[in-house]
Write an enzyme that holds these catalytic residues in place. Structure first.
Site, PDB file in Angstrom:
ATOM      1  N   LYS A  67       0.864  -1.188   0.000  1.00 44.14           N
ATOM      2  CA  LYS A  67       0.000   0.000   0.000  1.00 44.14           C
ATOM      3  C   LYS A  67       0.895   1.230   0.000  1.00 44.14           C
ATOM      4  O   LYS A  67       1.888   1.270   0.739  1.00 44.14           O
ATOM      5  CB  LYS A  67      -0.911  -0.023   1.238  1.00 44.14           C
ATOM      6  N   SER A 142      -9.902   2.043   2.493  1.00 41.16           N
ATOM      7  CA  SER A 142      -9.003   2.825   1.666  1.00 41.16           C
ATOM      8  C   SER A 142      -7.943   2.002   0.928  1.00 41.16           C
ATOM      9  O   SER A 142      -7.386   2.464  -0.061  1.00 41.16           O
ATOM     10  CB  SER A 142      -8.290   3.859   2.535  1.00 41.16           C
ATOM     11  N   SER A 166     -10.174  -0.190   6.787  1.00 39.01           N
ATOM     12  CA  SER A 166      -9.551  -0.132   5.455  1.00 39.01           C
ATOM     13  C   SER A 166      -8.880  -1.399   4.961  1.00 39.01           C
ATOM     14  O   SER A 166      -8.458  -1.446   3.812  1.00 39.01           O
ATOM     15  CB  SER A 166      -8.536   0.995   5.412  1.00 39.01           C
TER      16      SER A 166
HETATM   17  N1  GLN Z   1     -13.376   4.166   5.557  1.00 36.99           N
HETATM   18  C1  GLN Z   1     -12.847   4.621   6.791  1.00 36.99           C
HETATM   19  C2  GLN Z   1     -12.519   6.091   6.695  1.00 36.99           C
HETATM   20  O1  GLN Z   1     -12.783   6.653   5.708  1.00 36.99           O
HETATM   21  C3  GLN Z   1     -11.659   3.813   7.205  1.00 36.99           C
HETATM   22  C4  GLN Z   1     -10.366   4.287   6.668  1.00 36.99           C
HETATM   23  C5  GLN Z   1      -9.196   3.470   7.128  1.00 36.99           C
HETATM   24  O2  GLN Z   1      -9.352   2.463   7.823  1.00 36.99           O
HETATM   25  N2  GLN Z   1      -8.003   3.940   6.782  1.00 36.99           N
HETATM   26  O3  GLN Z   1     -12.003   6.676   7.586  1.00 36.99           O
END
Ligand code: GLN
Length: 481
Positions: A67, A142, A166
């Protein structure tokens, strides 16, 4: 031999026994990336040089997707933000260092929502990654590129980070395994920060055991991360031999089966619970009474930490410089995308002197109640089963105009993040969409398996038994069209 379909553990065994060479493995994946990534758009950067690896190492020659939030020395690391498009990391993250020391090679950097903020990948400043099961749909986020790359067979496994879901949510959307450990188990050193009290590195893989192996290689104390736990993180090798769930108590929290969930998601998760019962587990309905506050608490605590962490990108010391480099406001307005700006403003607001008590302090207190709910529940059960997400993957563009809709897709993952618990998403079925698109594509459904703090072993054991029992059902592959 279809190298791209082999689990990482299997691939590693074949490399070590000399049945297949590291360069053959790399070339197979490199060729798939050349062929398929123009459609999937998972990669921000594809590696073109690879170090020699010692064939005796546990991950000798295994390509891993990274990532684009993990620093690798001398490699461009962008967090998919315009802020960092020209940033070359001056040092190596502990996680990538440990993987490389075990023989793994980086296959490149994977796309993500900017600074890991989002649930669809669409907040990337660089590209929109497609779901390999249906190219007009999001792969989740994400860690969008990580999930899509593993699902498409572009890499055998990938690194992700999970702050509020995420890893688990995109794994669910892409029909693969996604694992996050207990907060503090895996070092955050060299991982570009989003919300430091929640950020947790973890993995995407084809099998539960693969994630288990990556966990064992990367977990454990790191003096470079002050929140890193100084506790042994090894797993008992016998857990992989278990074939039933006798003696395992599974809690089903009633607050996680709510109106508004897609019918097929409920159906497939319920079927998985029945399967666990057949495998000998004791199923118990439980209550986590403060569940309903989780999303609100997360969307106060997280932006507060985001606004603090992103303050360093001013275009002077770090980040994008505008035509007038001394104009910090301009540097930041140009460098950050819409969602990043929204969260910086929200975070600055909840931390501001007039509102701190009403928002941040209140949220921090409710976070303790959410933690206590889990502590109480884990006195009675060993693991908790819930859906990973309320829906299957939705269409690209469907939720971009309405941030609240996007935030709602995190409803089942944020609470475990607030409590710092380990969790895994396991593909357990396929569901038709109900997004009004009239499209009846079948898309993967994930089961979320949560464990108590430091309970990685029981999470892996339960997930591995479930995976074996569901193997004959879970045979579909993404169409990539
Ligand atoms: N979808 C969640 C957010 O937008 C989680 C993001 C994450 O875990 N980095 O914050």
């Amino acid at each position: 031999m279809h190298v791209e379909n082999l689990p990482l553990t299997e691939l590693a065994r074949k490399i070590r026994s000399g049945e297949i060479s590291p360069s053959e493995v790399r070339e197979t994946f490199a060729a798939r990336i050349r062929e398929l990534d123009p459609k999937i758009e998972a990669f921000n950067l594809v590696s073109d040089t690879f170090p020699e690896t010692d064939a005796n190492l546990p991950l000798a020659g295994i390509p891993i997707g990274i990532k684009d939030v993990f620093c690798e020395k001398g490699v461009k690391t962008t967090a998919s933000s315009k802020m960092l498009t020209n940033f070359s990391a001056p040092y190596e993250s502990t996680v990538t260092a440990r993987l490389k020391a075990a023989g793994a090679v980086s296959m490149g950097k994977l796309n993500m929502d900017e600074f890991a903020m989002g649930g669809s990948g669409e907040n990337s400043a660089l590209r929109i990654t497609k779901n390999p099961w249906a190219l007009d749909r999001i792969p989740g986020g994400s860690s969008a590129g990580s999930a899509a790359a593993v699902a498409a067979g572009l890499v055998p496994a990938a690194l992700g980070t999970d702050t509020g879901g995420s890893i688990r949510q995109p794994a669910s959307m892409c029909g693969i395994v996604g694992f996050k450990p207990t907060y503090g188990r895996i070092s955050r050193y060299g991982v570009i920060a989003m919300a430091s009290s929640l950020d947790t590195p973890g993995f995407f893989s084809r099998t539960v055991r693969d994630s288990g192996l990556l966990y064992e290689i990367t977990a454990g104390h790191d003096p470079m991360d002050s929140t890193s736990l100084d506790l042994p993180a090894g797993l008992d090798g016998n857990i992989w031999n278990a074939t039933d769930l006798k003696g395992v108590k599974i809690g089903i929290p009633k607050e996680y089966f709510v109106d508004g969930m897609e019918a097929d998601v409920t159906k497939e998760v319920r079927a998985a619970i029945e399967k666990a019962r057949e495998l000998g587990a004791e199923i118990k309905e439980i209550s986590l009474p403060h569940t309903q506050y989780g999303l609100a608490v997360y969307y106060v605590v997280m932006p507060a930490e985001v606004s603090t962490n992103l303050a360093r990108y001013d275009g002077l010391r770090f980040g994008h410089s505008s035509a007038v480099p001394s104009d910090i406001a301009k540097n930041r307005s140009e460098g950050f995308g819409k969602e990043a700006q929204r969260r910086i403003m929200l975070g600055s607001f909840v931390l501001s002197s007039g509102f701190y008590d009403a928002y941040y302090k209140k949220a921090a207190l409710v976070r303790e109640l959410i933690k206590k709910d889990f502590d109480d529940a884990f006195k009675e059960v060993d693991v908790i089963f819930t859906p990973t997400a309320p829906s299957v993957a939705w269409k690209i563009g469907e939720k971009t105009e309405d941030p609240l809709k996007m935030y709602l897709s995190d409803i089942f993952t944020v609470n475990a993040s607030l409590a710092g618990l380990p969790g895994l998403s396991l593909p357990v079925g396929y569901g038709k969409t109900e997004d009004g698109s009239g499209d009846q594509t079948e898309l993967p459904v994930g089961l979320q398996i949560l464990g108590p703090r430091l309970g990685e072993e029981i999470v892996f054991k339960t997930a591995n038994v479930m995976e074996k029992a569901l193997a004959s059902k879970m045979t579909k592959r993404p169409k990539m069209s």
